[in-house]
Write an enzyme that holds these catalytic residues in place. Structure first.
Site, PDB file in Angstrom:
ATOM      1  N   ASP A 123      91.077  23.239  81.495  1.00 24.39           N
ATOM      2  CA  ASP A 123      90.815  24.892  81.175  1.00 24.39           C
ATOM      3  C   ASP A 123      90.946  26.101  81.298  1.00 24.39           C
ATOM      4  O   ASP A 123      91.944  26.185  82.509  1.00 24.39           O
ATOM      5  CB  ASP A 123      88.542  25.212  82.297  1.00 24.39           C
ATOM      6  CG  ASP A 123      87.813  23.793  81.296  1.00 24.39           C
ATOM      7  OD1 ASP A 123      88.328  23.827  80.173  1.00 24.39           O
ATOM      8  OD2 ASP A 123      87.029  24.094  81.932  1.00 24.39           O
ATOM      9  N   ARG A 174      93.016  24.419  73.153  1.00 22.75           N
ATOM     10  CA  ARG A 174      91.841  24.451  72.885  1.00 22.75           C
ATOM     11  C   ARG A 174      91.877  26.228  72.803  1.00 22.75           C
ATOM     12  O   ARG A 174      92.147  27.154  74.398  1.00 22.75           O
ATOM     13  CB  ARG A 174      90.495  24.663  74.011  1.00 22.75           C
ATOM     14  CG  ARG A 174      89.192  25.376  73.495  1.00 22.75           C
ATOM     15  CD  ARG A 174      88.647  24.679  75.046  1.00 22.75           C
ATOM     16  NE  ARG A 174      88.390  23.273  75.398  1.00 22.75           N
ATOM     17  CZ  ARG A 174      87.644  23.033  75.995  1.00 22.75           C
ATOM     18  NH1 ARG A 174      88.372  24.455  77.436  1.00 22.75           N
ATOM     19  NH2 ARG A 174      87.365  21.982  77.175  1.00 22.75           N
TER      20      ARG A 174
END
Ligand code: FDA
Length: 301
Positions: A123, A174
């Site tokens: 992340d 992402r």
């Protein structure tokens, strides 16, 4: 006005109240609850990425605890043949203590994940960690090819350059808007500008050689992404949509019914507080909906 009030009072809102409003974003406190959520999603045609809640760790033993939790998650995915990846945060793995410790901790998770054939997403946190996170990714992808990917945040001004480099390298990226509020000097602040920046970055990534996870609940972006995918002739094996647990299940169903691959971010664990506060700050409407449901429940009982 209600939204501003919610945002302004978040720091002094009692934890149990935050928990009440934000519980739809978190699968629960235990791995068993996360596994049950993943199974439910799977029955509805969705894949998952499991996140053990935790961040900004300052003690080595807490980082080691997070690593142990991820090994348990990987074992559970294997044992249950779950359609799931994992997502982890660098500061949970010790980035703020020592970047080398963080690298070794993530490498330990990646070693296990690669052996088990499970993908691990790193992340992206707030802007002071961006360089270090991309460096970590760069180092780890050489040791664990195809086992890991990273995240870019459209709101950051630097993202077009980062997207070009990652697209060229064939990375698994992402793309999200970015949840951390950053200063104007390094980030766009206007909603429409962030949307445009998202689409510019998306086009670079889709035109590149890698895999793209389109992480958004913004229907305009979904619509534009689908048009872009058609225009560029991007195959279904090169992208997926991603959404957060608790946000817009209807859009989720629309996309899966149309045959698109869709993955839901499933956070669980006892460290739910900072994650929940970010979600509430981002969308205080949820507090209003929760309050209405609460009052209705009170009046009906
Ligand atoms: P936007 O915020 O405009 O939301 C569009 C619509 O979705 C809203 O109008 C509302 O209807 C609904 N919605 C959005 N958020 C909601 C909420 N909290 N509650 C209820 N409804 C809501 N960020 C980051 O900085 N680093 C990261 O690593 C990640 N990782 C990540 C993974 C995945 C799978 C997703 C979907 C998102 C992230 N994010 C993230 C968060 C991301 O940056 C962003 O903050 C949110 O996705 C919200 O942005 P949208 O693009 O959905 O648009």
């Amino acid at each position: 006005m209600f939204d501003s009030l919610v945002r302004a009072t978040l720091p002094i809102t009692p934890k149990p109240l935050i928990h009440f409003f934000a519980r739809k974003y978190v699968a629960g406190a235990t791995l068993a609850e996360a596994v049950a959520t993943v199974r439910r999603l799977s029955e509805n045609g969705c894949r998952a990425t499991i996140d053990v809640l935790g961040e900004s760790v300052t003690e080595r033993q807490h980082a080691a605890g997070a690593v142990a939790s991820y090994h348990e998650v990987l074992d559970a995915i294997t044992a249950g043949s779950l359609a799931a990846h994992v997502s982890l945060k660098p500061t949970q793995m010790g980035l703020n203590i020592d970047p080398a410790l963080c690298r070794d901790n993530i490498a330990s998770v990646l070693e296990h994940a690669q052996r088990a054939g499970i993908f691990v997403r790193i992340d992206m946190e707030d802007a002071p960690t961006t360089d270090a996170t991309l460096r970590l990714y760069d180092e780890l992808i050489r040791r664990f090819p195809r086992a890991t990917g990273v995240v870019l945040q459209a709101r950051l001004r630097r993202t077009l350059v980062d997207a070009a480099a990652l697209a060229e390298a064939g990375a698994n990226v992402r793309l999200c808007k970015g949840i951390y509020l950053e200063p104007r000097t390094i980030a766009y602040e206007e909603r429409e500008t962030i949307r445009r920046a998202y689409l510019h970055a998306l086009e670079i990534l889709l035109a590149g050689r890698g895999y793209v996870a389109i992480a958004t609940h913004d229907e305009l972006l979904v619509c534009e992404a689908l048009a872009m995918i058609r225009r560029l002739g991007v195959g279904p094996d090169r992208f997926e949509f991603q959404m957060l647990l608790g946000v817009d299940p209807e859009l989720r169903a629309i996309l899966t019914s149309a045959g698109h691959r869709l993955r839901v971010y499933v956070p669980f664990g006892s460290h739910w507080y900072p994650y929940s506060v970010r979600r509430l700050r981002e969308n205080p409407t949820i507090a209003r909906v929760g309050l209405e449901a609460f009052l209705r429940g009170r009046m009906e009982s």
